[in-house]
Design an enzyme around this catalytic site. Structure first.
Site, PDB file in Angstrom:
ATOM      1  N   PHE A  36       0.847  -1.199   0.000  1.00 51.27           N
ATOM      2  CA  PHE A  36       0.000   0.000   0.000  1.00 51.27           C
ATOM      3  C   PHE A  36       0.886   1.253   0.000  1.00 51.27           C
ATOM      4  CE2 PHE A  36      -2.379   3.476   1.854  1.00 51.27           C
ATOM      5  CZ  PHE A  36      -3.610   3.366   1.210  1.00 51.27           C
ATOM      6  N   ASP A  37       1.887   1.277   0.889  1.00 54.44           N
ATOM      7  CA  ASP A  37       2.781   2.437   0.978  1.00 54.44           C
ATOM      8  C   ASP A  37       3.515   2.661  -0.345  1.00 54.44           C
ATOM      9  OD1 ASP A  37       1.990   2.747   3.533  1.00 54.44           O
ATOM     10  OD2 ASP A  37       3.796   1.884   4.453  1.00 54.44           O
ATOM     11  N   LEU A  83     -36.053  13.959  11.763  1.00 55.54           N
ATOM     12  CA  LEU A  83     -37.050  12.887  11.885  1.00 55.54           C
ATOM     13  C   LEU A  83     -38.049  13.177  12.992  1.00 55.54           C
ATOM     14  CD1 LEU A  83     -34.581   9.874  11.663  1.00 55.54           C
ATOM     15  CD2 LEU A  83     -36.322  10.443   9.963  1.00 55.54           C
ATOM     16  N   LYS A 113     -29.744   4.496  14.998  1.00 58.04           N
ATOM     17  CA  LYS A 113     -29.647   5.944  14.792  1.00 58.04           C
ATOM     18  C   LYS A 113     -28.348   6.404  15.456  1.00 58.04           C
ATOM     19  CE  LYS A 113     -32.284  10.201  15.484  1.00 58.04           C
ATOM     20  NZ  LYS A 113     -31.181  10.975  16.051  1.00 58.04           N
ATOM     21  N   LYS A 293     -38.117   3.080   8.748  1.00 55.27           N
ATOM     22  CA  LYS A 293     -38.455   3.735   7.486  1.00 55.27           C
ATOM     23  C   LYS A 293     -39.333   2.834   6.628  1.00 55.27           C
ATOM     24  CE  LYS A 293     -33.922   5.954   7.358  1.00 55.27           C
ATOM     25  NZ  LYS A 293     -32.606   5.941   6.753  1.00 55.27           N
ATOM     26  N   LYS A 317     -36.621   6.818  19.868  1.00 60.11           N
ATOM     27  CA  LYS A 317     -35.506   7.240  20.724  1.00 60.11           C
ATOM     28  C   LYS A 317     -35.493   6.419  22.006  1.00 60.11           C
ATOM     29  CE  LYS A 317     -34.027  11.418  20.347  1.00 60.11           C
ATOM     30  NZ  LYS A 317     -32.773  12.050  19.914  1.00 60.11           N
ATOM     31  N   CYS A 412     -15.841  47.254  25.313  1.00 62.39           N
ATOM     32  CA  CYS A 412     -14.887  48.328  25.018  1.00 62.39           C
ATOM     33  C   CYS A 412     -14.576  48.444  23.521  1.00 62.39           C
ATOM     34  CB  CYS A 412     -13.600  48.120  25.816  1.00 62.39           C
ATOM     35  SG  CYS A 412     -12.619  46.749  25.196  1.00 62.39           S
ATOM     36  N   CYS A 430     -10.495  47.458  29.687  1.00 64.47           N
ATOM     37  CA  CYS A 430     -11.890  47.126  29.362  1.00 64.47           C
ATOM     38  C   CYS A 430     -12.731  47.117  30.642  1.00 64.47           C
ATOM     39  CB  CYS A 430     -11.934  45.755  28.698  1.00 64.47           C
ATOM     40  SG  CYS A 430     -13.594  45.125  28.475  1.00 64.47           S
TER      41      CYS A 430
HETATM   42  S1  IVH Z   1     -32.742   9.206   8.060  1.00 68.79           S
HETATM   43  C1  IVH Z   1     -35.033  12.197   5.435  1.00 68.79           C
HETATM   44  N1  IVH Z   1     -31.272   7.368   9.172  1.00 68.79           N
HETATM   45  O1  IVH Z   1     -30.678  11.504  12.981  1.00 68.79           O
HETATM   46  C2  IVH Z   1     -34.066  11.269   6.062  1.00 68.79           C
HETATM   47  N2  IVH Z   1     -31.099   9.582  10.021  1.00 68.79           N
HETATM   48  O2  IVH Z   1     -33.192  13.770  13.534  1.00 68.79           O
HETATM   49  C3  IVH Z   1     -33.884  11.541   7.506  1.00 68.79           C
HETATM   50  N3  IVH Z   1     -29.443   9.826  11.859  1.00 68.79           N
HETATM   51  O3  IVH Z   1     -30.675  14.334  10.957  1.00 68.79           O
HETATM   52  C4  IVH Z   1     -32.702  10.925   8.129  1.00 68.79           C
HETATM   53  N4  IVH Z   1     -28.804   7.714  11.900  1.00 68.79           N
HETATM   54  O4  IVH Z   1     -28.443  13.129  11.266  1.00 68.79           O
HETATM   55  C5  IVH Z   1     -31.611   8.672   9.192  1.00 68.79           C
HETATM   56  N5  IVH Z   1     -30.016   5.619  10.036  1.00 68.79           N
HETATM   57  C6  IVH Z   1     -30.350   6.907  10.047  1.00 68.79           C
HETATM   58  C7  IVH Z   1     -29.767   7.826  10.937  1.00 68.79           C
HETATM   59  C8  IVH Z   1     -30.173   9.165  10.912  1.00 68.79           C
HETATM   60  C9  IVH Z   1     -28.641   8.915  12.433  1.00 68.79           C
HETATM   61  C10 IVH Z   1     -29.501  11.255  12.250  1.00 68.79           C
HETATM   62  C11 IVH Z   1     -29.532  12.227  11.090  1.00 68.79           C
HETATM   63  C12 IVH Z   1     -30.820  12.987  11.238  1.00 68.79           C
HETATM   64  C13 IVH Z   1     -31.185  12.768  12.662  1.00 68.79           C
HETATM   65  C14 IVH Z   1     -32.699  12.730  12.825  1.00 68.79           C
END
Ligand code: IVH
Length: 682
Positions: A36-37, A83, A113, A293, A317, A412, A430
């Site tokens: 690699f180097d 979100l 998340k 999602k 959360k 100041c 100041c």
């Molecule tokens: S989806 C429209 N997926 O959490 C798509 N967000 O408040 C919206 N985040 O701003 C984001 N992991 O910075 C998504 N697997 C994940 C995520 C993620 C972290 C963060 C992201 C977003 C915040 C949501």
């Protein structure tokens, strides 16, 4: 000729990129480090010889540059929304039920998340064009040069059309604690450190942080059918994608995006929340929840967006925020040394038992890392139950971007100067600095003049009665008789407290002078070492740094500060006036009696009984001995424990007497017995 070189550059780039991808994304090296180097050095050489052929996204650009960036704002191609949130499985089930009512048989995905800093990477023609922070959601700061230093982010990809990739920049938990240890725990959490590192002005600095990236959304023109396909495309293009990806579908034939992804039945969503909760602590990075999602993109578009978030995704959360409130204003505090500290003024909110209406925002870096501005909604935390801190922006207000600290001092109007992470007002005339110095002088830990509270000091300063700490002892407080709010009794109490404060010991008087960089431990050490302030002044006059650095616990920064302070004519005048007023400038704490009187000790190695080593130092001091940090011809004894350092060699060379732990214990118990019975000369 040039064509051949160009071809070699392209070949090298392709091989290095593939090696980086395997190493950083999959932890699976495909070539040796030496190989690699070799490739890397060859590419660097060719680029140096043919600068016109250098690509901005060459792997050699990852080292960063020393050019200073001010992160120009750029528009996002699509709004970067946040979100919607829920905090328990019932709320999540409710959300899913609502979507299902309109349409049966939907597929959902679940991803961790990551608690980091959001980023959007824009690619075109197979090359990273620019990278923007989330910013206001409509515009973000261009941090491309810094992003290039993160090795898991591909700079060149095979996909040639436009693609915007959303991801999170973060620092692993272990790397964070190692890094934070080096900086005395200056960072509240990995997210703040990652966000701060992402905004270093020189990309060579960003390159020094252990930043990582995971991406979770891609926006292209040829919209794939499902989120799973988007993640697969990102994975195939070499982007780092979270391995903990779950697809919930009753169609067991749906393809998965990454090798480690799992396909579960729709009915298992609830169980999976618990599964993720259970592995949360085992993950190498911090997650603050899960993102659920809708998988089908056409269904997503049908649902659409509110102003703040998509209707097709939700964050589950793990913990509800301790408190959320509105950031009304940012106030600028000016310290006695001129340091500028922005303070958040908040709509009062209850946070674990107390009402919070202010919280420090530390400095511009901290504000930038939160991308916080007045009018934003923010969540608060109270780490270790002590200082309330602004955790993150939960909803952006109408002021875009991060709040910018002023360029001039609000008191100041001097131009502020940057030193390290902070801005400073350089003027010692100041008014805000003078007032801060007065308030510091009378405060509890210094001269403790409790009847001269902040408001009273401010009044006396504004009226021009006291300008610097010495004036406190020369002002005739009876003059206040006709001033509103100053009754006979109050005036009497002030006079009494000011008089009383003249009895404070030398250490406290030293503390009240407010020497830069000096804490209570150093004040104590100075008061122990020197019998009077005159000794320190004459040492400063002769610039005898080494006498100070010889004191165990005093390093060069402190020594330098002491010399500077005691060489400053204004400080000397202040000391003179305080002396005349009758304050104590002679040490009473120095132990001069005892078996070790007049001896100088150095300690090295580790001990069985004296853990920490300070215990041995304390004992020596209590017997009248002095501790210094390095062996010299003036050293009387070297107390030598296990695994001694180079001090032992030096002591041997200089023929300094060496004492081991057992002998030391014998010697000290003996002398303590003698001391207890009134004798000093055993
Ligand atoms: S989806 C429209 N997926 O959490 C798509 N967000 O408040 C919206 N985040 O701003 C984001 N992991 O910075 C998504 N697997 C994940 C995520 C993620 C972290 C963060 C992201 C977003 C915040 C949501």
């Amino acid at each position: 000729m040039k064509d051949a070189i160009q071809k070699e550059i392209s070949d090298l780039t392709r091989r290095i990129t593939a090696a980086e991808k395997a190493y950083y994304r999959e932890a699976r090296p495909i070539i040796s480090d030496t190989e690699f180097d070799r490739l890397f050095d060859r590419l660097k050489k060719l680029e140096e010889e043919n600068p016109e052929l250098r690509n901005v996204n060459s792997p050699t650009m990852r080292a960063g540059s020393d050019l200073v960036s001010d992160f120009p704002e750029k528009p996002h191609s699509l709004p970067v929304l946040s979100l919607d949130k829920c905090y328990n499985s019932d709320e999540l089930t409710e959300w899913i039920k609502k979507l299902e009512e309109k349409n049966h048989g939907l597929e959902f995905t679940m991803e961790p998340k990551i608690d980091g800093a959001g980023i959007v990477l824009y690619y075109d023609n197979g090359s990273l064009q620019y990278a923007l922070t989330r910013g206001s959601g409509y515009t973000g700061n261009d941090v491309t040069d810094n992003i290039r230093t993160i090795k898991s982010i591909p700079l060149q990809i095979g996909y040639k059309k436009k693609i915007a990739v959303r991801g999170e920049i973060f620092i692993k938990t272990e790397a964070f604690s190692n890094f934070n240890k080096k900086f005395d725990g200056a960072w509240a959490n990995p997210r703040n450190l990652a966000a701060g590192a992402l905004r270093r002005q020189k990309s060579t600095e960003t390159a020094g942080y252990p930043l990582e990236c995971l991406v979770y959304e891609g926006f292209t023109q040829d919209t794939p059918e499902t989120h799973t396909e988007i993640i697969k495309l990102l994975y195939d293009e070499g982007f780092p994608v979270n391995s903990h990806f779950v697809l919930f579908s009753d169609n067991m034939k749906t393809p998965l995006p990454v090798p480690s992804a799992r396909l579960l039945k729709f009915s298992e969503i609830k169980n999976s929340l618990e599964m993720f909760r259970a592995i949360r602590g085992k993950l190498p990075y911090e997650i603050d929840g899960l993102v659920i999602k809708l998988n089908n993109i056409a269904e997503r578009e049908k649902l659409g967006y509110t102003q703040h978030h998509p209707r097709w995704a939700i964050a589950y959360k793990f913990e509800s925020p301790l408190a959320e409130t509105q950031l009304r204003a940012i106030e600028i505090q000016i310290g006695r040394g001129g340091r500028i500290t922005p303070v958040a003024v908040l709509d009062p909110v209850k946070l674990s038992g107390s009402v919070i209406s202010r919280a420090t925002l530390h400095n511009q870096d901290y504000i930038d890392s939160l991308e916080v501005n007045t009018g934003d909604r923010v969540s608060l935390s109270k780490r270790g139950d002590v200082i309330p801190a602004v955790e993150e922006v939960t909803e952006k207000g109408s002021n875009s971007g991060a709040y910018q600290l002023p360029e001039t001092c609000p008191a100041c109007h001097s131009i502020l100067i940057k030193d390290g992470a902070h801005l400073f007002c350089p003027s010692d005339k100041c008014s805000a600095r003078e007032l801060a110095a007065l308030k510091y002088f009378v405060a509890k830990d210094q001269m403790n003049i409790d009847t001269l509270g902040g408001k009273t000091v401010e009044y006396l300063y504004q009226k021009g009665f006291i300008k610097n700490p010495a004036d406190i002892y020369y002002f005739n407080y009876r003059q206040l008789e006709n001033h509103e709010g100053f009754g006979e009794k109050k005036i009497e109490n002030i006079i009494k407290a000011v008089e009383e404060s003249k009895k404070r010991p030398f250490t406290q008087v030293l503390a009240s002078l407010g020497i830069k960089d000096i804490g209570h431990k150093a004040e104590q050490l100075l008061a122990e070492k020197f019998t009077s302030i005159d000794e320190i002044i004459s040492l400063a006059e002769q610039k005898k740094m080494e006498i100070l650095t010889d004191i165990d616990g005093i390093g060069e920064t402190i020594a330098d500060s002491v010399i500077k302070f005691f060489s400053d004519p204004a400080a000397l005048e202040l000391i003179g006036r305080l002396k005349n007023a009758g304050l104590i400038f002679i040490s009473g704490t120095r132990k001069q009696e005892g078996k070790f009187k007049g001896t100088t000790w150095v300690i090295t190695g580790t001990f069985e009984k004296f853990r920490p080593r300070d215990l041995a130092a304390e004992l020596i001091r209590s017997l009248g001995g002095e501790i210094t940090s390095s062996v010299s011809s003036r050293t009387s004894y070297l107390l030598c424990g296990k695994d001694p350092g180079s001090k032992l060699k030096k002591a041997e060379t200089l023929k300094v007497k060496i004492i081991n732990e057992a002998d030391f214990i014998r010697l000290t118990t003996q002398s303590r017995k003698n001391q207890d019975s009134g004798s000093n000369d055993s």
